[in-house]
Design an enzyme around this catalytic site. Structure first.
Site, mmCIF file in Angstrom:
data_model
loop_
_atom_site.group_PDB
_atom_site.id
_atom_site.type_symbol
_atom_site.label_atom_id
_atom_site.label_comp_id
_atom_site.label_asym_id
_atom_site.label_seq_id
_atom_site.Cartn_x
_atom_site.Cartn_y
_atom_site.Cartn_z
ATOM 1 N N SER A 100 -24.585 -42.025 5.174
ATOM 2 C CA SER A 100 -24.700 -41.553 6.550
ATOM 3 C C SER A 100 -25.619 -42.425 7.405
ATOM 4 O O SER A 100 -25.352 -43.607 7.606
ATOM 5 C CB SER A 100 -25.153 -40.094 6.540
ATOM 6 O OG SER A 100 -25.006 -39.509 7.794
ATOM 7 N N ASP A 240 -23.425 -42.489 14.111
ATOM 8 C CA ASP A 240 -24.228 -42.993 12.990
ATOM 9 C C ASP A 240 -23.288 -43.690 12.006
ATOM 10 O O ASP A 240 -22.090 -43.820 12.269
ATOM 11 C CB ASP A 240 -25.041 -41.869 12.328
ATOM 12 C CG ASP A 240 -24.173 -40.852 11.612
ATOM 13 O OD1 ASP A 240 -22.979 -40.738 11.968
ATOM 14 O OD2 ASP A 240 -24.666 -40.167 10.695
ATOM 15 N N ASP A 242 -21.718 -43.103 9.235
ATOM 16 C CA ASP A 242 -20.455 -42.523 8.752
ATOM 17 C C ASP A 242 -19.780 -41.674 9.824
ATOM 18 O O ASP A 242 -18.804 -40.983 9.548
ATOM 19 C CB ASP A 242 -20.670 -41.702 7.474
ATOM 20 C CG ASP A 242 -21.459 -40.427 7.715
ATOM 21 O OD1 ASP A 242 -22.225 -40.380 8.697
ATOM 22 O OD2 ASP A 242 -21.324 -39.482 6.919
ATOM 23 N N ASP A 244 -20.405 -38.930 11.389
ATOM 24 C CA ASP A 244 -20.325 -37.467 11.413
ATOM 25 C C ASP A 244 -21.259 -36.908 12.483
ATOM 26 O O ASP A 244 -21.308 -35.716 12.709
ATOM 27 C CB ASP A 244 -20.605 -36.841 10.037
ATOM 28 C CG ASP A 244 -22.031 -37.061 9.547
ATOM 29 O OD1 ASP A 244 -22.760 -37.882 10.149
ATOM 30 O OD2 ASP A 244 -22.410 -36.433 8.539
#
EC number: 5.4.2.10
Length: 448
Positions: A100, A240, A242, A244
């Protein structure tokens, strides 16, 4: 052995804590647990742009195939895309290889069930138990029963099509800046906005495996804040690594964090009669300004512990439709089962377009109270001292009386480090600084 799974799957420094061997074992145990008794189960695998992704994917997929499951590899896609595509392709489970918003040396492995939800603690414990038992009773099929790997070429397009379906308008006439954090959004976000007719300018969408989250994206939005003003954009959006989470920047270069986004989206959904029970689910770390803004709009808030998994749990329990965190993890449960940066970004843009208001005007429904954070270094076994020590509780009471309803004190032990976090909100930043650091020092002194 301690618990292998944290609040967001298994994380660690790649090749040191999260090794290829561990990825293989997680693939093998995860495939076995999540597809128990299913005939030729199917597991979806996606990842972000980190250099260690290839190594971990190869090992994880080997583990999946070794128990006779099929691995469907979708390549570099956002975490929420894996959650959505697991449902769309009727897979038995999904796995994403990503850490992440963490720096590049970290990586992680996170599982989703067939419905696209993060696993329960019980299932994670079952996976760990199998690894610790050295795979006792887990079969190793041979011949035609060994699993196959399939590469799904249309994953990116399928996710983009889904994302576009979440708003009822195009974005023609809008000038939008995107910061892709050199991460998983670098193709999907840019394509989606261009296909919707927006004029798009992009920064940090040239991943080289090492530059993910590096002074860019939602954890470092400063470059985007300057860029939006310089390029005269209607707004900017930062993802960010990833994708999400998503934060926005208004046309004046101000940061619009997750609290503002929830205030804007909450009011919009309520006005359309689409906010279930007129409730937004937030964490205890949300700014007091959000609670005041939602209250003024006759929207109720439900508070949870910090972490999007707790927000989601509460939403599922009561059927709430909107929830999230200050960090930009926003869950629109009508569309996806996890925080989805692209869906959040599209929602913000569609509200700006439909309302014919600037983002700064929309954000003006909320006034953010100054917030000060201070850390107290405390041994892990003394993290509850603030509840037990009279001098500390007296000091907390004294600060609360001084803030008298125009601020608050929040004490939160860290789940991952030997720290207790002290958070104060109120109207006078300098005074808050003094009080927060004084309280943190007192906790540290009494605990050590």
């Amino acid at each position: 052995m301690g618990r292998m799974f944290g609040t967001d799957g298994v994380r660690g420094i790649a090749n040191k804590e999260l090794t290829a061997e561990l990825a293989y074992r997680l693939g093998r145990a995860g495939a076995y647990v999540l597809t128990n008794e299913t005939h030729k189960p199917k597991i979806l695998v996606g990842m972000d742009t980190r250099i260690s992704g290839d190594m971990l994917e190869a090992a994880l997929v080997s583990g999946i195939l070794s128990v006779g499951a099929e691995a469907v590899c979708v390549g570099i896609v956002p975490t929420p895309a894996v959650a959505y595509l697991t449902r769309k392709y009727k897979a038995d489970a999904g796995v994403v290889i990503s850490a992440s918003h963490n720096p590049v040396e970290y990586n992680g492995i996170k599982f989703f069930d067939a419905k696209g939800y993060k696993l329960s603690d019980n299932l994670e414990d079952e996976i760990q138990k199998i690894i610790e038992s050295d795979f006792e009773g887990v079969p190793l099929p041979t011949g035609e029963s060994v699993g196959r790997k399939v590469v799904e070429e249309s994953a990116e397009e399928d996710y983009i099509k889904f994302a576009k379906s979440t708003i009822g308008t195009d974005l023609k006439g809008m000038k939008i800046a995107l910061d892709c954090a050199n991460g998983a959004a670098y193709k999907t976000a840019v394509k989606t906005f261009r296909e919707l007719g927006a004029q798009v300018t992009v920064i940090n969408n040239d991943p080289d495996g090492i530059n993910i989250n590096c002074n860019c994206g939602s954890t470092h939005p400063e470059e985007l804040m300057d860029y939006v003003v310089k390029k005269n954009c209607d707004l900017g959006l930062a993802f960010d690594g990833d994708a999400d989470r998503c934060l926005a920047v208004d046309e004046k270069g101000n940061l619009i964090d997750g609290d503002f986004i929830m205030a804007i989206c909450g009011k919009y959904l309520k006005d359309k009669g689409e906010l279930h029970k007129d409730v937004v689910v937030v964490t205890v770390m949300s700014n007091m300004g959000l609670f005041l803004a939602l209250d003024k709009a006759n929207i109720k808030t439900v508070k949870t512990k910090v972490g999007d998994r707790y927000v989601l749990e509460e939403m599922l329990k009561e059927g709430y439709k909107l929830g999230g965190e200050q960090s930009g993890h926003i869950i629109f449960l009508d569309y996806n089962t996890t925080g989805d940066g692209l869906v959040t970004a599209l929602k913000i843009c569609s509200i700006v377009k439909e309302s014919r208001k600037t983002l700064s005007k929309l954000a003006s429904i909320m006034h953010k109270l100054p917030q000060v954070l201070a850390n107290a270094k405390v041994p892990n076994n003394k993290k509850d001292i603030y509840l037990e020590d009279k001098e500390i509780s007296d000091e907390i009471k004294k600060i609360e009386e001084e803030l008298h309803g125009k601020g608050r004190v929040l004490i939160r032990p860290s789940g991952t480090e030997p720290l207790v976090r002290v958070m104060l909100e109120g109207e006078d930043q300098d005074r808050l600084n003094t009080l927060a650091h004084g309280l943190a020092e007192l906790i540290e002194k009494k605990a050590n």
